[in-house]
Enzyme design. Structure first.
Site, PDB file in Angstrom:
ATOM      1  N   HIS A 171     -19.432 -61.498 -21.620  1.00  8.89           N
ATOM      2  CA  HIS A 171     -18.357 -60.586 -22.022  1.00  8.89           C
ATOM      3  C   HIS A 171     -17.438 -60.316 -20.845  1.00  8.89           C
ATOM      4  CE1 HIS A 171     -20.080 -59.672 -25.923  1.00  8.89           C
ATOM      5  NE2 HIS A 171     -21.249 -59.579 -25.334  1.00  8.89           N
ATOM      6  N   GLU A 208     -49.929 -65.819 -48.802  1.00  4.21           N
ATOM      7  CA  GLU A 208     -51.032 -64.855 -48.680  1.00  4.21           C
ATOM      8  C   GLU A 208     -52.413 -65.502 -48.787  1.00  4.21           C
ATOM      9  OE1 GLU A 208     -49.715 -62.100 -51.672  1.00  4.21           O
ATOM     10  OE2 GLU A 208     -48.775 -60.786 -50.186  1.00  4.21           O
ATOM     11  N   ASP A 230     -47.180 -57.622 -40.265  1.00  8.90           N
ATOM     12  CA  ASP A 230     -47.827 -56.992 -41.421  1.00  8.90           C
ATOM     13  C   ASP A 230     -49.112 -57.743 -41.767  1.00  8.90           C
ATOM     14  OD1 ASP A 230     -46.160 -59.170 -42.031  1.00  8.90           O
ATOM     15  OD2 ASP A 230     -45.846 -58.547 -44.102  1.00  8.90           O
ATOM     16  N   TYR A 247     -42.556 -60.401 -20.150  1.00 11.87           N
ATOM     17  CA  TYR A 247     -43.942 -60.770 -20.430  1.00 11.87           C
ATOM     18  C   TYR A 247     -44.379 -61.926 -19.538  1.00 11.87           C
ATOM     19  CZ  TYR A 247     -43.056 -58.176 -24.778  1.00 11.87           C
ATOM     20  OH  TYR A 247     -42.724 -57.224 -25.703  1.00 11.87           O
TER      21      TYR A 247
END
Ligand SMILES: [Zn+2]
Ligand SMILES: [Zn+2]
Length: 444
Positions: A290, A421, A144, A346
């Site tokens: 598992h 911020e 964001d 990546y």
């Protein structure tokens, strides 16, 4: 580094020239001062955008609201805007008033399937669909902030475009954390790779690309390193098949649980004995295992998944091969079979050496706290795909509030991850300053 071979001729020339002309210079003093003033002026808007995006997080490849917000902003600025590249990606092209090359700035827009705790007035209460399942969603990696900072940089650079010697490409990318729609082994790309496959650099290839990531660290501090900076990432799958039978009569079975334990132990020497760790650190983690359905049943099959991290493509290839051989041979010695899959995710993110040298003085002018001593990151970044196409530079912005110890701060992906911020204006300033400095340098 292979990136050098991809440098356009003119860029190689001026980068080489910059090496012989002594330390690289940033853009003219007055241009950087202008960027500082313009970024300060847009700071409140930047924070408002960040809060809005934070409150409405969206999972990888579903960033439609965020993409619409970005596209509308770029159109209002008068940019040529392309949408739906790599599904929800947005690209804005800002043509400067002076001739010159193209430089790219990239932000990622996606959030994570993490539940945000209550607290912030703009805390997320959003949910999303993660591989078909409804889940809480949070911007727990700070994308964001990246999106808002690049929107602010777009604002700043548009305001001074008449004097910009070249073109700035703004890339707002989906799904850096992966798609929330298709699994990595389903054979379709996402994020940076998909945008490139869909022709992101086809019409207009930038000479350099930059991106920033927020992380715990002194608020407003910038850090980076030369060369390999973030790890390569490969997804590992090992399925061990034995012969099912009674737990009280193991001699009549082939036990995939014991075999899996041997394989896990046997993978440790792939790192400690076979990989040249002076060439690259290596991590092999088995993250899930598992198998079995009850205490007295030897099962047929055990499934394991894991991750492989390196900082060198040669080491990466070797580790993948060694894991496959070790697992298969250990299984064979037990009479079982092991199917090993290594799915590339990546590549290593490599900061181009000359570009890093060129940008360091710019970042030093942007903040009082700038260091070229960032640690190698165990995380990966799909920015690596851009940096395989053109010289790339990726750096970090500290976002831990001044009254907190960064060492104690919640890491990225933690629900408590917090962004101060006050740091964001520094990130926006850095991105705008680097783009303009690069273009000025190219024009010299
Ligand atoms: Zn992340
Ligand atoms: Zn991230």
């Amino acid at each position: 580094m292979t990136c050098h071979q991809l440098l356009p001729f003119s860029a190689s020339l001026f980068l080489a020239a910059s090496l012989f002309a002594g330390p690289a210079q940033a853009a003219p003093e007055e241009v950087l001062a202008d960027i500082r003033n313009r970024t300060d002026a847009v700071e409140q808007q930047l924070i408002a955008w960040r809060r809005d995006i934070h409150q409405h997080p969206e999972l990888g490849e579903q960033e439609t609201r965020t993409a619409a917000l970005v596209a509308e902003h770029l159109r209002e600025l008068g940019m040529e805007v392309r949408t739906e590249i790599g599904r929800t990606g947005v690209v804005g092209i800002l043509k400067g008033g002076q001739p010159g090359p193209t430089v790219a700035l990239r932000a990622d827009m996606d959030a994570l399937p993490v539940e945000e705790p209550e607290g912030l007035p703009f805390a997320s209460q959003a949910t999303g669909t993660y591989f078909g399942e409804e889940t809480p969603v949070m911007h727990a990696c700070g994308h964001d902030a990246h999106t808002a900072m690049l929107m602010a940089a777009a604002d700043v650079l548009t305001g001074m475009k008449e004097d910009i010697p070249g073109t700035v490409m703004f890339i707002f990318q989906p799904a850096e954390e992966g798609s929330s729609l298709v699994q990595p082994d389903e054979g379709r790309s996402w994020g940076a790779k998909l945008m490139l496959e869909e022709g992101l650099f086809e019409d207009q290839k930038p000479e350099a690309i930059f991106a920033v990531h927020v992380m715990p660290g002194r608020s407003g501090a910038l850090s980076w390193r030369t060369g390999p900076s973030l790890a390569s990432s490969d997804m590992l799958g090992i399925n061990v098949t034995g012969k099912q039978g009674h737990g009280g009569m193991p001699w009549d079975t082939v036990d995939p649980i014991v075999t899996s334990a041997q394989i896990i132990t046997g993978l440790q020497p792939v790192v400690s004995r076979k990989a040249n760790l002076t060439q690259s650190p290596v991590v092999v983690t088995i993250g899930s295992i598992h198998g079995g359905s009850g205490p007295n049943i030897v099962p047929e099959r055990v499934e394991m998944t894991g991750t492989i991290r390196t900082y060198d493509e040669e080491v990466r290839a070797q580790v993948g091969r060694d894991i496959k051989t070790s697992a298969e041979k250990i299984a064979e010695s037990a009479g079982a079979t092991a199917e090993v899959s290594v799915t590339p995710m990546y590549p290593t993110t490599v900061n181009d050496a000359e570009l890093t040298e060129l940008m360091a003085p710019v970042l030093e002018q942007v903040t009082e706290s700038a260091t070229a001593q960032a640690q190698l990151q165990g995380a990966s970044e799909d920015f690596a795909f851009y940096a395989q196409e053109v010289p790339g530079f990726y750096f970090f912005l500290g976002v831990t509030p001044p009254d907190q110890d960064p060492a104690e701060a919640a890491p990225n992906h933690n629900p408590e991850f917090f962004v101060d911020e006050d740091a964001l204006v520094v990130g926006a300033r850095a991105m705008a300053s680097m783009a303009v400095s690069y273009l000025h340098k190219a024009g010299e």
